[in-house]
Write a protein that holds these residues in place. Sequence first.
Motif, short mmCIF file in Angstrom:
data_model
loop_
_atom_site.label_atom_id
_atom_site.label_comp_id
_atom_site.label_asym_id
_atom_site.label_seq_id
_atom_site.Cartn_x
_atom_site.Cartn_y
_atom_site.Cartn_z
N ILE A 65 83.82 -38.67 60.86
CA ILE A 65 83.24 -38.44 59.53
C ILE A 65 83.93 -39.33 58.50
CG2 ILE A 65 82.95 -36.74 57.68
CD1 ILE A 65 82.74 -34.60 59.86
N GLY A 66 85.27 -39.36 58.55
CA GLY A 66 86.01 -40.19 57.61
C GLY A 66 85.68 -41.66 57.77
N GLY A 67 85.62 -42.13 59.02
CA GLY A 67 85.30 -43.53 59.27
C GLY A 67 83.92 -43.90 58.80
N ILE A 68 82.96 -43.02 59.06
CA ILE A 68 81.58 -43.27 58.63
C ILE A 68 81.49 -43.33 57.11
CG2 ILE A 68 79.26 -42.27 58.52
CD1 ILE A 68 79.74 -41.27 61.41
N ILE A 69 82.21 -42.42 56.43
CA ILE A 69 82.21 -42.43 54.97
C ILE A 69 82.70 -43.77 54.44
CG2 ILE A 69 83.36 -41.48 52.92
CD1 ILE A 69 83.28 -38.75 54.28
N LEU A 70 83.81 -44.26 54.98
CA LEU A 70 84.36 -45.54 54.51
C LEU A 70 83.43 -46.70 54.83
CD1 LEU A 70 88.13 -45.11 55.44
CD2 LEU A 70 87.09 -44.99 53.17
N ILE A 71 82.85 -46.69 56.03
CA ILE A 71 81.93 -47.77 56.40
C ILE A 71 80.69 -47.77 55.51
CG2 ILE A 71 80.38 -48.59 58.22
CD1 ILE A 71 82.54 -47.69 60.24
N GLY A 128 86.36 -55.73 48.49
CA GLY A 128 86.51 -54.28 48.58
C GLY A 128 85.65 -53.68 49.67
N GLY A 129 84.41 -54.12 49.78
CA GLY A 129 83.52 -53.61 50.82
C GLY A 129 84.02 -53.92 52.22
N MET A 130 84.49 -55.12 52.42
CA MET A 130 84.98 -55.52 53.74
C MET A 130 86.23 -54.73 54.13
SD MET A 130 84.36 -59.65 53.52
CE MET A 130 85.09 -59.96 55.12
N VAL A 131 87.12 -54.50 53.16
CA VAL A 131 88.33 -53.73 53.45
C VAL A 131 87.99 -52.29 53.80
CG1 VAL A 131 90.47 -52.82 52.48
CG2 VAL A 131 89.84 -55.21 52.09
N LEU A 132 87.07 -51.68 53.07
CA LEU A 132 86.67 -50.30 53.36
C LEU A 132 86.06 -50.19 54.76
CD1 LEU A 132 85.08 -49.03 50.01
CD2 LEU A 132 87.26 -48.35 51.03
N ILE A 133 85.23 -51.14 55.13
CA ILE A 133 84.63 -51.13 56.46
C ILE A 133 85.72 -51.26 57.53
CG2 ILE A 133 83.16 -52.43 58.05
CD1 ILE A 133 81.37 -53.07 55.64
N ALA A 134 86.67 -52.15 57.30
CA ALA A 134 87.75 -52.35 58.28
C ALA A 134 88.58 -51.08 58.44
CB ALA A 134 88.65 -53.51 57.85
N VAL A 186 97.13 -47.06 52.94
CA VAL A 186 96.87 -46.52 51.61
C VAL A 186 96.81 -47.64 50.58
CG1 VAL A 186 97.77 -45.05 49.78
CG2 VAL A 186 97.90 -44.30 52.14
N ILE A 187 97.68 -48.63 50.70
CA ILE A 187 97.66 -49.75 49.76
C ILE A 187 96.35 -50.53 49.90
CG2 ILE A 187 98.74 -51.96 49.18
CD1 ILE A 187 101.42 -50.71 49.97
N LEU A 188 95.92 -50.77 51.13
CA LEU A 188 94.64 -51.45 51.34
C LEU A 188 93.48 -50.63 50.82
CD1 LEU A 188 95.13 -52.92 54.94
CD2 LEU A 188 95.11 -54.18 52.78
N LEU A 189 93.53 -49.31 51.06
CA LEU A 189 92.48 -48.42 50.54
C LEU A 189 92.47 -48.46 49.02
CD1 LEU A 189 90.31 -46.26 51.09
CD2 LEU A 189 92.15 -44.55 51.04
N ALA A 190 93.65 -48.44 48.42
CA ALA A 190 93.75 -48.48 46.96
C ALA A 190 93.15 -49.77 46.40
CB ALA A 190 95.21 -48.35 46.54
N ILE A 210 96.89 -45.15 44.40
CA ILE A 210 95.54 -45.62 44.07
C ILE A 210 95.38 -45.77 42.57
CG2 ILE A 210 93.10 -44.95 44.09
CD1 ILE A 210 93.65 -43.60 46.81
N ALA A 211 95.91 -44.80 41.81
CA ALA A 211 95.80 -44.85 40.35
C ALA A 211 96.55 -46.06 39.79
CB ALA A 211 96.34 -43.56 39.74
N VAL A 212 97.77 -46.29 40.28
CA VAL A 212 98.58 -47.40 39.77
C VAL A 212 97.95 -48.74 40.12
CG1 VAL A 212 100.80 -48.58 40.00
CG2 VAL A 212 100.73 -46.08 39.78
N VAL A 213 97.50 -48.88 41.36
CA VAL A 213 96.86 -50.13 41.79
C VAL A 213 95.62 -50.41 40.95
CG1 VAL A 213 95.62 -51.26 43.68
CG2 VAL A 213 97.79 -50.09 44.13
N THR A 214 94.80 -49.38 40.74
CA THR A 214 93.58 -49.56 39.94
C THR A 214 93.92 -49.92 38.50
OG1 THR A 214 92.41 -47.95 41.32
CG2 THR A 214 91.44 -48.48 39.18
N ALA A 215 94.93 -49.26 37.95
CA ALA A 215 95.34 -49.57 36.57
C ALA A 215 95.76 -51.03 36.45
CB ALA A 215 96.48 -48.64 36.15
#
Length: 219
Positions: free
Chosen positions: A74-80, A204-210, A4-8, A174-179
């Motif tokens: 589906i979730g993996g494809i969305i992130l990739i 950000g793109g590389m982390v989402l793909i991973a 979640v932290i990486l996603l954030a 996610i909100a706190v990290v983005t802030a």
Amino acid sequence: MIEVILLAIALAMDAFAVSIGLGAKAQKYSHQYVRRLAIYAALYFGIAQGVMPLIGYLLGAALLGWLAAAAPWIGGIILIVLGGKMLYEVFTADESDADSDELDVNDDAISTDGKTGVVSSNYRAHTNHRHTNHGHINHRTMFTLAIATSIDAMAAGFTLNLLALNAWLACLIIAVVTAVFGGIGVYLGRRSGTWLEEKAEVLGGMVLIAIGIKVMFFG
């Protein structure tokens, strides 16, 4: 929790890049203006980035019963796809967009003291802004930027159904990290200019793909 932290962090990179651009264009302005801009960036980007994935999560939860078997794919494809989109937009950005310092005057404005600037980022079409004599930041522009940089987070929110963590807590993280990234980005942009923008989006793109690959193949 680490996922979640990486996603954030990954989802925050668009807002981070835009904040850097805003800060870079505020280099000649007062510390008070920059501080106010950083606070607004943190609030607007943080709230939008926290709400959008929650919407995605709730929509995904309604469909999860029908898509249980295919949900990881589906979730993996969305992130990739989202990660690939970020990388594609970085590497195919027009030079005129990357180098532009011109002003396209419109109603979506950030005001200060008669000087002008334009933010170059993943959402360049949304980030043009101007300065007037009143020293007030236009909230409509900040709202527009916040929505523009958080749309992808709504799609990514679907994947929260696949993580062993309370979705409400995840969205808060996610909100706190983005802030935090939004506020820091303004100050970094003021000090270093815009050279960090594309690097942030690449990360950000590389982390989402991973994370997408991990969700698809490793659960």
